[in-house]
Design a protein around this motif. Structure first.
Motif, mmCIF file in Angstrom:
data_model
loop_
_atom_site.group_PDB
_atom_site.id
_atom_site.type_symbol
_atom_site.label_atom_id
_atom_site.label_comp_id
_atom_site.label_asym_id
_atom_site.label_seq_id
_atom_site.Cartn_x
_atom_site.Cartn_y
_atom_site.Cartn_z
ATOM 1 N N ARG A 182 0.825 -1.215 0.000
ATOM 2 C CA ARG A 182 0.000 0.000 0.000
ATOM 3 C C ARG A 182 0.855 1.259 0.000
ATOM 4 O O ARG A 182 0.536 2.250 -0.664
ATOM 5 C CB ARG A 182 -0.939 -0.003 1.211
ATOM 6 N N LEU A 183 1.922 1.226 0.744
ATOM 7 C CA LEU A 183 2.773 2.409 0.842
ATOM 8 C C LEU A 183 3.462 2.684 -0.494
ATOM 9 O O LEU A 183 3.533 3.825 -0.954
ATOM 10 C CB LEU A 183 3.810 2.187 1.942
ATOM 11 N N GLY A 184 3.933 1.607 -1.112
ATOM 12 C CA GLY A 184 4.638 1.733 -2.373
ATOM 13 C C GLY A 184 3.773 2.387 -3.437
ATOM 14 O O GLY A 184 4.236 3.249 -4.189
ATOM 15 N N VAL A 185 2.503 1.988 -3.497
ATOM 16 C CA VAL A 185 1.592 2.555 -4.477
ATOM 17 C C VAL A 185 1.422 4.048 -4.244
ATOM 18 O O VAL A 185 1.381 4.847 -5.178
ATOM 19 C CB VAL A 185 0.238 1.820 -4.398
ATOM 20 N N GLN A 186 1.378 4.413 -2.983
ATOM 21 C CA GLN A 186 1.209 5.840 -2.683
ATOM 22 C C GLN A 186 2.422 6.652 -3.128
ATOM 23 O O GLN A 186 2.272 7.759 -3.637
ATOM 24 C CB GLN A 186 0.992 6.038 -1.182
ATOM 25 N N THR A 187 3.596 6.070 -2.950
ATOM 26 C CA THR A 187 4.781 6.816 -3.373
ATOM 27 C C THR A 187 4.820 6.951 -4.884
ATOM 28 O O THR A 187 5.464 7.848 -5.408
ATOM 29 C CB THR A 187 6.078 6.130 -2.914
ATOM 30 N N ALA A 188 4.097 6.071 -5.602
ATOM 31 C CA ALA A 188 4.022 6.197 -7.049
ATOM 32 C C ALA A 188 2.959 7.211 -7.465
ATOM 33 O O ALA A 188 2.661 7.357 -8.639
ATOM 34 C CB ALA A 188 3.734 4.844 -7.685
ATOM 35 N N GLY A 189 2.368 7.881 -6.487
ATOM 36 C CA GLY A 189 1.431 8.948 -6.813
ATOM 37 C C GLY A 189 0.026 8.465 -7.119
ATOM 38 O O GLY A 189 -0.733 9.143 -7.802
ATOM 39 N N ILE A 190 -0.332 7.286 -6.626
ATOM 40 C CA ILE A 190 -1.678 6.780 -6.880
ATOM 41 C C ILE A 190 -2.564 7.076 -5.678
ATOM 42 O O ILE A 190 -2.148 6.914 -4.526
ATOM 43 C CB ILE A 190 -1.628 5.268 -7.165
ATOM 44 N N ASP A 191 -3.780 7.539 -5.957
ATOM 45 C CA ASP A 191 -4.708 7.901 -4.885
ATOM 46 C C ASP A 191 -5.280 6.615 -4.271
ATOM 47 O O ASP A 191 -6.189 6.000 -4.825
ATOM 48 C CB ASP A 191 -5.831 8.775 -5.447
ATOM 49 N N LEU A 192 -4.726 6.231 -3.135
ATOM 50 C CA LEU A 192 -5.091 4.964 -2.527
ATOM 51 C C LEU A 192 -6.548 4.949 -2.054
ATOM 52 O O LEU A 192 -7.230 3.928 -2.132
ATOM 53 C CB LEU A 192 -4.151 4.690 -1.347
ATOM 54 N N GLN A 193 -7.018 6.091 -1.566
ATOM 55 C CA GLN A 193 -8.410 6.160 -1.096
ATOM 56 C C GLN A 193 -9.371 5.815 -2.240
ATOM 57 O O GLN A 193 -10.357 5.108 -2.045
ATOM 58 C CB GLN A 193 -8.738 7.559 -0.567
ATOM 59 N N ARG A 194 -9.065 6.346 -3.417
ATOM 60 C CA ARG A 194 -9.909 6.054 -4.582
ATOM 61 C C ARG A 194 -9.854 4.571 -4.917
ATOM 62 O O ARG A 194 -10.877 3.943 -5.202
ATOM 63 C CB ARG A 194 -9.423 6.854 -5.792
ATOM 64 N N LEU A 195 -8.635 4.008 -4.877
ATOM 65 C CA LEU A 195 -8.484 2.583 -5.196
ATOM 66 C C LEU A 195 -9.310 1.726 -4.237
ATOM 67 O O LEU A 195 -9.953 0.760 -4.650
ATOM 68 C CB LEU A 195 -7.021 2.163 -5.093
ATOM 69 N N ASP A 196 -9.276 2.082 -2.937
ATOM 70 C CA ASP A 196 -10.053 1.339 -1.952
ATOM 71 C C ASP A 196 -11.531 1.348 -2.307
ATOM 72 O O ASP A 196 -12.212 0.321 -2.261
ATOM 73 C CB ASP A 196 -9.877 1.965 -0.559
ATOM 74 N N GLN A 197 -12.012 2.542 -2.662
ATOM 75 C CA GLN A 197 -13.436 2.648 -3.010
ATOM 76 C C GLN A 197 -13.763 1.810 -4.236
ATOM 77 O O GLN A 197 -14.767 1.097 -4.264
ATOM 78 C CB GLN A 197 -13.797 4.105 -3.286
ATOM 79 N N ILE A 198 -12.906 1.898 -5.238
ATOM 80 C CA ILE A 198 -13.151 1.144 -6.469
ATOM 81 C C ILE A 198 -13.136 -0.355 -6.171
ATOM 82 O O ILE A 198 -14.009 -1.116 -6.613
ATOM 83 C CB ILE A 198 -12.093 1.500 -7.531
ATOM 84 N N ALA A 199 -12.147 -0.782 -5.366
ATOM 85 C CA ALA A 199 -12.029 -2.204 -5.058
ATOM 86 C C ALA A 199 -13.269 -2.697 -4.321
ATOM 87 O O ALA A 199 -13.815 -3.758 -4.634
ATOM 88 C CB ALA A 199 -10.782 -2.461 -4.209
ATOM 89 N N PHE A 200 -13.714 -1.920 -3.351
ATOM 90 C CA PHE A 200 -14.901 -2.329 -2.592
ATOM 91 C C PHE A 200 -16.112 -2.386 -3.524
ATOM 92 O O PHE A 200 -16.898 -3.335 -3.474
ATOM 93 C CB PHE A 200 -15.154 -1.342 -1.445
ATOM 94 N N GLY A 201 -16.235 -1.365 -4.383
ATOM 95 C CA GLY A 201 -17.352 -1.332 -5.333
ATOM 96 C C GLY A 201 -17.339 -2.557 -6.238
ATOM 97 O O GLY A 201 -18.364 -3.223 -6.427
ATOM 98 N N ILE A 202 -16.164 -2.876 -6.805
ATOM 99 C CA ILE A 202 -16.081 -4.028 -7.707
ATOM 100 C C ILE A 202 -16.398 -5.323 -6.952
ATOM 101 O O ILE A 202 -17.145 -6.176 -7.435
ATOM 102 C CB ILE A 202 -14.680 -4.113 -8.354
ATOM 103 N N GLY A 203 -15.842 -5.431 -5.746
ATOM 104 C CA GLY A 203 -16.066 -6.645 -4.953
ATOM 105 C C GLY A 203 -17.541 -6.893 -4.693
ATOM 106 O O GLY A 203 -18.045 -8.000 -4.902
ATOM 107 N N VAL A 204 -18.256 -5.860 -4.242
ATOM 108 C CA VAL A 204 -19.668 -6.087 -3.936
ATOM 109 C C VAL A 204 -20.480 -6.233 -5.213
ATOM 110 O O VAL A 204 -21.506 -6.921 -5.233
ATOM 111 C CB VAL A 204 -20.260 -4.980 -3.021
ATOM 112 N N ALA A 205 -20.003 -5.615 -6.334
ATOM 113 C CA ALA A 205 -20.709 -5.801 -7.604
ATOM 114 C C ALA A 205 -20.622 -7.267 -8.038
ATOM 115 O O ALA A 205 -21.572 -7.811 -8.612
ATOM 116 C CB ALA A 205 -20.125 -4.886 -8.671
#
Lengths: 297, 326
Positions: A182-205
């Protein structure tokens, strides 16, 4: 010869149901791999998906267009998931919450109680049964109910799509990265909060898709997600938490074990075989078949 | 004996007298509600010891209650064993099964433990429902009443004794060395092991003790209601226990007591359908977790602290305020 035919039938029907189980399990394990939490309300998103599917095909779209209703149900549940993630689960990662596991478990268990009972309040304890999606088909030696056939094909298709999405798209790679570090992705400039939301959305879909696909078989009622959740949890523990390949293989394995257990032992214990398998795996390999061993820091 | 201890002793005697006289002040239906509340006090308190203080977030606690109930009930029905002896057997079996599940899940991380215990509970329910020849499955098994009576007043005293026993035992345990060991395991298992705590032994111990407590509650409850059913191993039951503990306050001794009585009594007062009730309580838990993770007890305590600030009692020495161990 007759016996052989029978065994072939059971093996095939085990594999068919295994693929459907796997779809649910992949949703659970996907959310886990990104957010490191178990979503205990998965069965309720399954249930909401099946209700949406039922009302869409009985009202808006007509029973013939079930294939349009499935993506719509998935989309609606996905959006609901993103919203709930933002409202309730974001504090796990923002701010100084101690004992995240505990927080996530309690909140999602409460969500499950909430939705399950809300469904009884709103729709009553009745069972709705949508019409079959398709006419009965013959799959090799196995005569198959049309809805089951559709659920099998639909699950396989969605699993393939999901797999390609994770492996081939930019978002999929970002999600893989988040699962690894998780930390590594953040250092690459990726919005982790958004990823979490997307992942949760896809999972429940994915849970909603399973619910929508199985609606004619498991029927539409407030507790219809329970069985699929049981199987989903068993599968992810057997396959190893966070491993998508593991979930698919464990899904097939569970389907086979249940199906063969039914003929070799007794059909009354059909739902207990999965647990026996789970215990065996946990005793021998507590991190699951394909899971990563816990690294002690 | 200083004045503080004397006033504390006085308070406890008044409270105890009140609890003993309570059944004479209310009707038999209210007595029944109290019995159920006390049953949940035992379950919620013991689960709090396991999940809150030892950090073993088990989702099989309700299953051990049912195990105690079914063991005792089936011994009475099929073997004609006297009820008190059957209850004892139920307690022992539930404790042993808890020890076994504890041993099985020793190596598991938090999430695996929750999943494995949950799967254990689900399987037990399926087995009890499937073995209808012995358990009468979903129809439910009729079992004899303890002392041949279903009078709620008698059972109120029994359950009052059980609840007091449980809470006092848990309090004593938490204030002893064992309590420190359990909390050390929860906070950091490796660090606890490094300081010489036998983590394996104490985790199994926590499972065995709390499961025996649940089995005891379940066995007595079965012989009060007179009917056992696999419905009692449904996940809703576990969710109810969790709701009670969270509403009252996880990791406090008073929390589960307050939570169990609050949830059970409020359910009866509201007189709403079971589903509406569960919707409301689930919402309450979510709101509490999000905004007030300490539960109702923390809320009450913070209000009390604020009130004290407005009254002249501000100069209370710190030692007077009993600190809750968390």
């Amino acid at each position: 010869m007759d016996n052989l035919n029978l065994i072939a039938q059971y093996v095939l029907s085990g594999l068919v149901i295994g693929v459907i189980y796997a779809l649910m399990a992949v949703g659970i394990t996907f959310i886990y791999s990104i957010m490191k939490m178990i979503n205990w309300s998965m069965g309720e998103f399954f249930m909401i998906g099946s209700y949406l599917q039922f009302f869409l095909i009985m009202g808006l779209l007509g029973p013939g267009r079930w294939y349009l209703a499935i993506p719509l149900s998935m989309l609606a549940v996905g959006v609901l998931g993103v919203f709930l993630q933002r409202l309730l689960l974001r504090p796990m990662f923002v701010g100084t919450l101690e004992r995240r596991d505990e927080y996530a478990t309690i909140v999602t268990i409460s969500l499950s109680v909430f939705f399950r009972n809300l469904a009884v309040v709103v729709f009553g304890p009745y069972q709705f049964s949508p019409p079959d999606y398709f006419r009965p088909v013959q799959l090799g030696p196995l005569p198959l109910n049309g809805s089951r056939f559709v659920a099998f094909i639909g699950s396989a298709l969605l699993l393939a799509l999901f797999y390609l999405g994770v492996k081939r798209t930019w978002l999929g790679r970002a999600l893989q990265g988040a699962a690894q570090n998780r930390l590594g992705v953040q250092t690459a400039g990726i919005d982790l909060q958004r990823l979490d939301q997307i992942a949760f959305g896809i999972g429940v879909a994915l849970a909603a898709a399973t619910g929508a696909l199985l609606a004619p078989i498991l029927l539409v009622h407030p507790e219809n997600g329970a069985i699929a959740t049981v199987k989903g949890f068993e599968i992810i523990v057997i396959g190893g938490l966070g491993s998508i390949t593991g979930s698919i293989i464990a899904g097939l394995l569970l389907g086979l074990v249940e199906s063969l257990g039914t003929i070799v032992l007794s059909p009354a214990y059909r739902d207990v075989y999965g647990f026996a398998l789970l215990i065996a795996i946990l005793v021998l390999r507590p991190w699951g078949l394909f899971g990563e061993r816990e690294r002690v820091a | 004996m200083n004045s503080r201890n004397r006033s504390l002793g006085f308070g406890i005697s008044i409270g105890l007298a009140g609890l003993l006289l309570l059944p004479f002040a209310v009707g038999s239906y209210a007595q029944h509600v109290l019995v159920v509340s006390l049953y949940y006090v035992v379950l919620a308190s013991s689960w709090n010891l396991l999940a809150g203080y030892t950090g073993l977030f088990s989702l099989a606690h309700h299953a051990f209650a049912a195990l105690g109930g079914y063991t005792s009930g089936m011994l009475a029905v099929h073997a004609g064993v006297p009820v008190p002896l059957g209850i004892l057997a139920g307690v022992i079996l539930a404790g042993a099964a808890g020890y076994g599940l504890g041993a099985l899940t020793l190596r598991m991380r938090a999430i695996y433990l929750a999943l494995a215990t949950w799967a254990f509970a689900e399987s037990l329910r399926l087995i009890i429902a499937a073995e209808y020849k012995f358990t009468r499955g979903d129809l439910g098994l009729r079992v004899p009443h303890l002392f041949g009576t279903s009078n709620p007043r008698v059972h109120y005293y029994i359950f009052l004794a059980l609840a007091l026993l449980t809470v006092v035992a848990i309090r004593a345990l938490l204030h002893s060395k064992i309590g420190y060991r359990l909390r050390a395991i929860r906070d950091d298992e490796e660090a606890a092991a490094t300081t010489g705590i036998n983590t394996v032994r104490w985790k199994k111990f926590a499972f065995a003790v709390t499961s025996a407590m649940a089995g005891m509650a379940g066995a007595f409850y079965g012989h009060y209601i007179g009917l056992l059913s696999p419905v009692s191993i449904k996940f809703t039951e576990m969710a109810t226990i969790i709701i009670m503990v969270i509403v009252g306050g996880l990791r406090t001794i008073s929390g589960p007591i307050v939570g169990a009585v609050f949830v059970e009594v409020l359910s009866e007062v509201l007189r709403l359908s079971g589903e509406v009730r569960m919707v409301l309580f689930a919402l309450l838990v979510i709101v509490l977790m999000r905004l007030y993770p300490g539960g109702l007890m923390a809320f009450v305590r913070s209000v009390a602290r604020r009130l004290r600030r407005y009254t002249a009692l501000r100069e209370v020495p710190a030692s007077w305020q009993e600190k809750e161990i968390s």
